[in-house]
Motif scaffolding. Structure first.
Motif, PDB file in Angstrom:
ATOM      1  N   GLY A   1      -8.244  -6.760   6.956  1.00 21.48           N
ATOM      2  CA  GLY A   1      -7.638  -5.482   7.543  1.00 21.48           C
ATOM      3  C   GLY A   1      -6.154  -5.379   6.830  1.00 21.48           C
ATOM      4  N   VAL A   2      -5.528  -4.276   7.259  1.00 23.48           N
ATOM      5  CA  VAL A   2      -4.272  -4.034   7.009  1.00 23.48           C
ATOM      6  C   VAL A   2      -3.032  -4.207   7.748  1.00 23.48           C
ATOM      7  CG1 VAL A   2      -2.634  -2.225   6.064  1.00 23.48           C
ATOM      8  CG2 VAL A   2      -4.956  -2.059   5.364  1.00 23.48           C
ATOM      9  N   LEU A   3      -2.299  -5.371   7.634  1.00 27.10           N
ATOM     10  CA  LEU A   3      -1.028  -5.599   8.446  1.00 27.10           C
ATOM     11  C   LEU A   3       0.189  -5.773   7.917  1.00 27.10           C
ATOM     12  CD1 LEU A   3      -3.053  -8.516  10.046  1.00 27.10           C
ATOM     13  CD2 LEU A   3      -2.700  -6.353  11.411  1.00 27.10           C
TER      14      LEU A   3
ATOM     15  N   LEU B   1       0.943  -1.325   0.041  1.00 19.44           N
ATOM     16  CA  LEU B   1      -0.041   0.161  -0.305  1.00 19.44           C
ATOM     17  C   LEU B   1       1.106   1.331  -0.047  1.00 19.44           C
ATOM     18  CD1 LEU B   1      -2.936  -1.294   2.591  1.00 19.44           C
ATOM     19  CD2 LEU B   1      -2.905  -1.124   0.236  1.00 19.44           C
ATOM     20  N   ASP B   2       1.977   1.362   0.801  1.00 22.02           N
ATOM     21  CA  ASP B   2       2.733   2.635   0.706  1.00 22.02           C
ATOM     22  C   ASP B   2       3.787   2.767  -0.550  1.00 22.02           C
ATOM     23  OD1 ASP B   2       1.607   3.401   3.111  1.00 22.02           O
ATOM     24  OD2 ASP B   2       2.942   1.918   4.155  1.00 22.02           O
ATOM     25  N   TRP B   3       4.569   3.681  -0.477  1.00 24.02           N
ATOM     26  CA  TRP B   3       5.701   3.821  -1.435  1.00 24.02           C
ATOM     27  C   TRP B   3       7.059   4.075  -0.749  1.00 24.02           C
ATOM     28  CZ3 TRP B   3       1.228   6.762  -1.178  1.00 24.02           C
ATOM     29  CH2 TRP B   3       1.421   8.202  -0.869  1.00 24.02           C
TER      30      TRP B   3
ATOM     31  N   GLN C   1      17.750 -11.991  -8.627  1.00 22.55           N
ATOM     32  CA  GLN C   1      16.535 -11.685  -9.077  1.00 22.55           C
ATOM     33  C   GLN C   1      15.321 -11.606  -8.079  1.00 22.55           C
ATOM     34  OE1 GLN C   1      15.880 -15.283 -11.529  1.00 22.55           O
ATOM     35  NE2 GLN C   1      17.472 -15.076 -12.922  1.00 22.55           N
ATOM     36  N   THR C   2      15.564 -11.867  -6.599  1.00 25.67           N
ATOM     37  CA  THR C   2      14.767 -11.692  -5.688  1.00 25.67           C
ATOM     38  C   THR C   2      14.790 -10.829  -4.827  1.00 25.67           C
ATOM     39  OG1 THR C   2      14.859 -14.317  -5.664  1.00 25.67           O
ATOM     40  CG2 THR C   2      13.805 -13.152  -4.078  1.00 25.67           C
ATOM     41  N   MET C   3      13.755  -9.823  -4.605  1.00 22.11           N
ATOM     42  CA  MET C   3      13.796  -8.759  -3.555  1.00 22.11           C
ATOM     43  C   MET C   3      12.804  -9.014  -2.686  1.00 22.11           C
ATOM     44  SD  MET C   3      13.023  -4.701  -4.578  1.00 22.11           S
ATOM     45  CE  MET C   3      14.741  -4.468  -4.391  1.00 22.11           C
ATOM     46  N   ALA C   4      13.400  -8.676  -1.160  1.00 30.82           N
ATOM     47  CA  ALA C   4      12.691  -8.436  -0.053  1.00 30.82           C
ATOM     48  C   ALA C   4      11.972  -7.009   0.082  1.00 30.82           C
ATOM     49  CB  ALA C   4      13.314  -9.056   1.040  1.00 30.82           C
ATOM     50  N   ILE C   5      10.610  -7.076   0.377  1.00 27.64           N
ATOM     51  CA  ILE C   5      10.061  -5.689   0.558  1.00 27.64           C
ATOM     52  C   ILE C   5       9.382  -5.916   1.691  1.00 27.64           C
ATOM     53  CG2 ILE C   5       8.759  -3.853  -0.462  1.00 27.64           C
ATOM     54  CD1 ILE C   5       9.449  -5.262  -3.157  1.00 27.64           C
ATOM     55  N   TRP C   6       9.493  -4.750   2.858  1.00 30.53           N
ATOM     56  CA  TRP C   6       8.741  -4.333   3.774  1.00 30.53           C
ATOM     57  C   TRP C   6       7.693  -3.424   3.753  1.00 30.53           C
ATOM     58  CZ3 TRP C   6      11.505  -1.976   8.857  1.00 30.53           C
ATOM     59  CH2 TRP C   6      10.810  -2.047   9.915  1.00 30.53           C
ATOM     60  N   GLY C   7       6.550  -3.862   3.619  1.00 24.72           N
ATOM     61  CA  GLY C   7       5.350  -2.865   3.848  1.00 24.72           C
ATOM     62  C   GLY C   7       4.101  -3.308   4.344  1.00 24.72           C
ATOM     63  N   GLN C   8       2.986  -2.803   3.971  1.00 26.03           N
ATOM     64  CA  GLN C   8       1.576  -2.936   4.418  1.00 26.03           C
ATOM     65  C   GLN C   8       0.826  -3.710   3.529  1.00 26.03           C
ATOM     66  OE1 GLN C   8       0.155  -0.084   7.572  1.00 26.03           O
ATOM     67  NE2 GLN C   8       1.223   1.305   6.189  1.00 26.03           N
ATOM     68  N   VAL C   9       0.203  -4.839   3.886  1.00 26.95           N
ATOM     69  CA  VAL C   9      -0.736  -5.357   3.005  1.00 26.95           C
ATOM     70  C   VAL C   9      -2.079  -5.349   3.320  1.00 26.95           C
ATOM     71  CG1 VAL C   9      -0.313  -7.399   3.707  1.00 26.95           C
ATOM     72  CG2 VAL C   9      -0.857  -7.591   1.356  1.00 26.95           C
ATOM     73  N   ASP C  10      -2.950  -5.359   2.231  1.00 24.13           N
ATOM     74  CA  ASP C  10      -4.436  -5.322   2.575  1.00 24.13           C
ATOM     75  C   ASP C  10      -5.051  -6.956   2.280  1.00 24.13           C
ATOM     76  OD1 ASP C  10      -7.391  -5.186   2.487  1.00 24.13           O
ATOM     77  OD2 ASP C  10      -7.403  -3.408   1.236  1.00 24.13           O
TER      78      ASP C  10
END
Length: 357
Positions: free
Chosen positions: A254-256, A220-222, A232-241
């Protein structure tokens, strides 16, 4: 205590209070590029203690107290610097100790997303990826200054018009792929990737090229914290719906917060880490737009997550288990080559820590 203090020699000359650091690719020593509050760019050799004042930077409207961005070419010769949310940037030749390029982008919502800046190396050439308009990034040969992505600006009615705000850029370890942490109106984050070599053959590759993909549309964020775990593989920390994921993956509503690991080439999601902490988004600096206040680093099977107001947590990316926690530990930088976490003090001193399982 899994993090152990590593002794560093005293610096030969104090650079004074440091605003931001970036690792340098020194094969023999642990070195960083440091920008101090006097807008001086220093090379600090943390193995020998040698501190060299390289040059004075000169960037219009630079606010040294606001979030800063420093990126360095793979060979360590060039550095690009900007305010993270500024309109202006500059490129410096660290060997010649001089400014070689001035950059700018338009001001349409530039205060809410990171100035797109990154280097890639293809066939021995240092290439600079840089934002020029809110919905346009360009590719420039650093040594010659030649613009390699010449094309008309697409208008709203044109085919290939990109209704997208570019953001923070990450270039893969093999220098082939760009991941762009941008956003679209709602506002909501949209992460895109494309191939650098294909861009050299198609000036519009960043807009609508065949290599463009967006496998992370559930975040959800940027300008998100992220790290490449391989080429080839990236780890991304974010919020998911949770509503956007399969029920078997995400039965909760909800969003976690999560960490997602995906393959850039295939879009396949290999890991979904649940139970990770939520980063803060409100900046402690007045007049700075909310943005993720977290950092993520990768080392082999391990992922490190930390940020303002959070404990450092360590995760195994294969079994999704949390393997360690360090309270009130918020380093300024992870030096990947040296496997050191570096922390600044207010006088310009640097402490180094290493994780031991």
């Amino acid at each position: 205590m899994p993090f152990h203090l590593i002794s560093l020699p005293a610096l030969s000359v104090s650079p004074g209070p440091i605003a931001v650091m970036h690792p340098l690719p020194d094969e023999q020593n642990v070195s960083v590029l440091a920008l101090n509050h006097a807008c001086e760019l220093w090379k600090l050799n943390l193995t020998t203690g040698l501190a060299e004042n390289l040059l004075q930077i000169d960037i219009p409207d630079l606010n040294i107290s606001h979030p800063l961005q420093v990126v360095v070419s793979k060979d360590g010769q060039y550095a690009a610097i900007s305010n993270r949310f500024g309109r202006h940037a500059a490129v410096y030749d660290l060997l010649a100790r001089q400014q070689i390029m001035k950059l700018s982008r338009d001001d349409y919502h530039s205060e809410v997303c990171t100035f797109p800046l990154a280097f890639a190396e293809i066939d021995g050439r240092s290439l600079l990826i840089h934002g020029t308009l809110w919905n346009r990034v360009d590719l420039t040969d650093v040594e010659s200054g030649e613009l390699l992505s010449k094309r008309p600006n697409a208008q709203y009615e044109d085919d290939g018009y990109l209704d997208y705000f570019h953001g923070k850029l990450y270039v893969s370890q093999d220098q082939q792929w760009i991941v762009d942490m941008g956003w679209v109106w709602q506002p909501v984050g949209v992460i895109r990737s494309w191939n650098v070599r294909d861009w050299l053959n198609n000036a519009r590759e960043a807009e609508d090229g065949a290599s463009v993909s967006s496998p992370w549309d559930v975040l959800l964020d940027w300008d998100l914290p992220a790290a490449w775990v391989d080429s080839q593989t990236m780890a991304i920390w974010g919020q998911v719906d949770g509503d956007q994921l399969d029920e078997e993956d995400w039965p909760d509503e909800g969003v976690l917060p999560v960490v997602i690991l995906s393959n850039v080439l295939t879009g396949e999601r290999s890991t979904l880490l649940r139970g990770v902490p939520a980063y803060a988004t409100t900046s402690p600096i007045e007049d700075v737009f909310p943005h993720p206040q977290g950092q993520l680093a990768a080392d082999g099977d391990l992922l490190f997550l930390w940020g303002k107001g959070l404990n450092m947590t360590v995760w195994n990316r294969h079994n999704s288990a949390q393997v360690a926690t360090e309270e009130a530990f918020c380093p300024d930088l992870y030096h990947e080559k040296a496997r050191l976490f570096l922390q600044l003090d207010s006088q310009g001193g640097i402490s180094a820590w290493r994780y031991t399982a």
